[in-house]
Scaffold this motif. Structure first.
Motif, PDB file in Angstrom:
ATOM      1  N   ILE A   1     -51.386  20.898   4.074  1.00 63.19           N
ATOM      2  CA  ILE A   1     -50.996  20.695   2.658  1.00 63.19           C
ATOM      3  C   ILE A   1     -51.608  21.904   2.004  1.00 63.19           C
ATOM      4  CG2 ILE A   1     -51.672  19.692   0.577  1.00 63.19           C
ATOM      5  CD1 ILE A   1     -51.693  16.933   2.112  1.00 63.19           C
ATOM      6  N   ILE A   2     -52.775  22.464   2.411  1.00 64.06           N
ATOM      7  CA  ILE A   2     -53.114  23.561   1.658  1.00 64.06           C
ATOM      8  C   ILE A   2     -52.397  25.003   2.166  1.00 64.06           C
ATOM      9  CG2 ILE A   2     -55.166  25.224   1.672  1.00 64.06           C
ATOM     10  CD1 ILE A   2     -57.085  22.757   1.656  1.00 64.06           C
ATOM     11  N   LEU A   3     -52.071  25.136   3.466  1.00 65.34           N
ATOM     12  CA  LEU A   3     -51.261  26.022   3.698  1.00 65.34           C
ATOM     13  C   LEU A   3     -49.877  26.229   3.159  1.00 65.34           C
ATOM     14  CD1 LEU A   3     -51.138  28.275   6.054  1.00 65.34           C
ATOM     15  CD2 LEU A   3     -50.328  26.746   7.750  1.00 65.34           C
ATOM     16  N   GLN A   4     -49.346  25.201   3.047  1.00 63.87           N
ATOM     17  CA  GLN A   4     -48.115  24.924   2.175  1.00 63.87           C
ATOM     18  C   GLN A   4     -48.161  25.316   0.859  1.00 63.87           C
ATOM     19  OE1 GLN A   4     -46.944  20.824   2.980  1.00 63.87           O
ATOM     20  NE2 GLN A   4     -45.723  21.091   4.609  1.00 63.87           N
ATOM     21  N   PHE A   5     -49.125  24.954   0.293  1.00 60.02           N
ATOM     22  CA  PHE A   5     -49.613  25.333  -1.140  1.00 60.02           C
ATOM     23  C   PHE A   5     -49.598  26.924  -1.129  1.00 60.02           C
ATOM     24  CE2 PHE A   5     -50.776  25.487  -5.413  1.00 60.02           C
ATOM     25  CZ  PHE A   5     -51.881  26.245  -5.503  1.00 60.02           C
ATOM     26  N   LEU A   6     -50.161  27.457  -0.275  1.00 60.19           N
ATOM     27  CA  LEU A   6     -50.416  28.961  -0.417  1.00 60.19           C
ATOM     28  C   LEU A   6     -49.207  29.629  -0.016  1.00 60.19           C
ATOM     29  CD1 LEU A   6     -54.009  29.450   1.600  1.00 60.19           C
ATOM     30  CD2 LEU A   6     -53.458  29.574  -0.864  1.00 60.19           C
ATOM     31  N   VAL A   7     -48.590  29.134   0.936  1.00 60.08           N
ATOM     32  CA  VAL A   7     -46.925  29.659   1.340  1.00 60.08           C
ATOM     33  C   VAL A   7     -46.249  29.638   0.054  1.00 60.08           C
ATOM     34  CG1 VAL A   7     -45.186  29.380   2.705  1.00 60.08           C
ATOM     35  CG2 VAL A   7     -47.342  29.252   3.713  1.00 60.08           C
ATOM     36  N   SER A   8     -46.098  28.605  -0.560  1.00 60.02           N
ATOM     37  CA  SER A   8     -45.503  28.284  -1.892  1.00 60.02           C
ATOM     38  C   SER A   8     -45.980  29.427  -3.017  1.00 60.02           C
ATOM     39  CB  SER A   8     -45.744  26.930  -2.282  1.00 60.02           C
ATOM     40  OG  SER A   8     -44.843  25.905  -1.542  1.00 60.02           O
ATOM     41  N   LEU A   9     -47.190  29.468  -3.243  1.00 56.84           N
ATOM     42  CA  LEU A   9     -47.805  30.361  -4.304  1.00 56.84           C
ATOM     43  C   LEU A   9     -47.422  31.904  -3.735  1.00 56.84           C
ATOM     44  CD1 LEU A   9     -49.483  30.357  -6.776  1.00 56.84           C
ATOM     45  CD2 LEU A   9     -51.570  30.441  -5.146  1.00 56.84           C
ATOM     46  N   VAL A  10     -47.471  32.182  -2.556  1.00 58.40           N
ATOM     47  CA  VAL A  10     -47.193  33.705  -2.224  1.00 58.40           C
ATOM     48  C   VAL A  10     -45.733  33.934  -2.432  1.00 58.40           C
ATOM     49  CG1 VAL A  10     -46.740  35.284  -0.315  1.00 58.40           C
ATOM     50  CG2 VAL A  10     -49.032  34.053  -0.591  1.00 58.40           C
ATOM     51  N   GLY A  11     -44.906  32.716  -2.289  1.00 53.40           N
ATOM     52  CA  GLY A  11     -43.343  32.904  -2.417  1.00 53.40           C
ATOM     53  C   GLY A  11     -43.045  33.006  -3.864  1.00 53.40           C
ATOM     54  N   LEU A  12     -43.745  32.347  -4.537  1.00 52.30           N
ATOM     55  CA  LEU A  12     -43.415  32.321  -6.091  1.00 52.30           C
ATOM     56  C   LEU A  12     -43.754  33.857  -6.711  1.00 52.30           C
ATOM     57  CD1 LEU A  12     -42.857  30.878  -8.940  1.00 52.30           C
ATOM     58  CD2 LEU A  12     -45.246  30.282  -8.701  1.00 52.30           C
TER      59      LEU A  12
END
Length: 70
Positions: free
Chosen positions: A6-17
């Motif tokens: 979940i943390i990894l998915q959040f970080l990937v989403s944040l970087v994508g944003l």
């Protein structure tokens, strides 16, 4: 393990944003550059047109004056 995912998915989403925001800013800057370039080109064309118009008008008046004088 699930928590890490979940943390990894959040970080990937944040970087994508952040990546998309950076690209949008580049597009905005590019649009401004194109507007400036277009304005410069329009100004140059207007200056050339004005100069040609004056030259043609002056020549036409000179030719008209010579025709009337003969």
């Amino acid at each position: 393990m699930m928590q890490h995912r979940i943390i990894l998915q959040f970080l990937v989403s944040l970087v994508g944003l952040h990546y998309e925001r950076a690209r949008a800013k580049e597009r905005g800057a590019s649009a401004v550059e194109w507007v400036i370039i277009t304005a410069i080109i329009v100004g140059i064309v207007a200056l050339i047109g004005f100069t040609l118009r004056n030259a043609i008008t002056n020549r036409a008046e000179r030719v008209g004056g010579e025709i009337e004088g003969s």
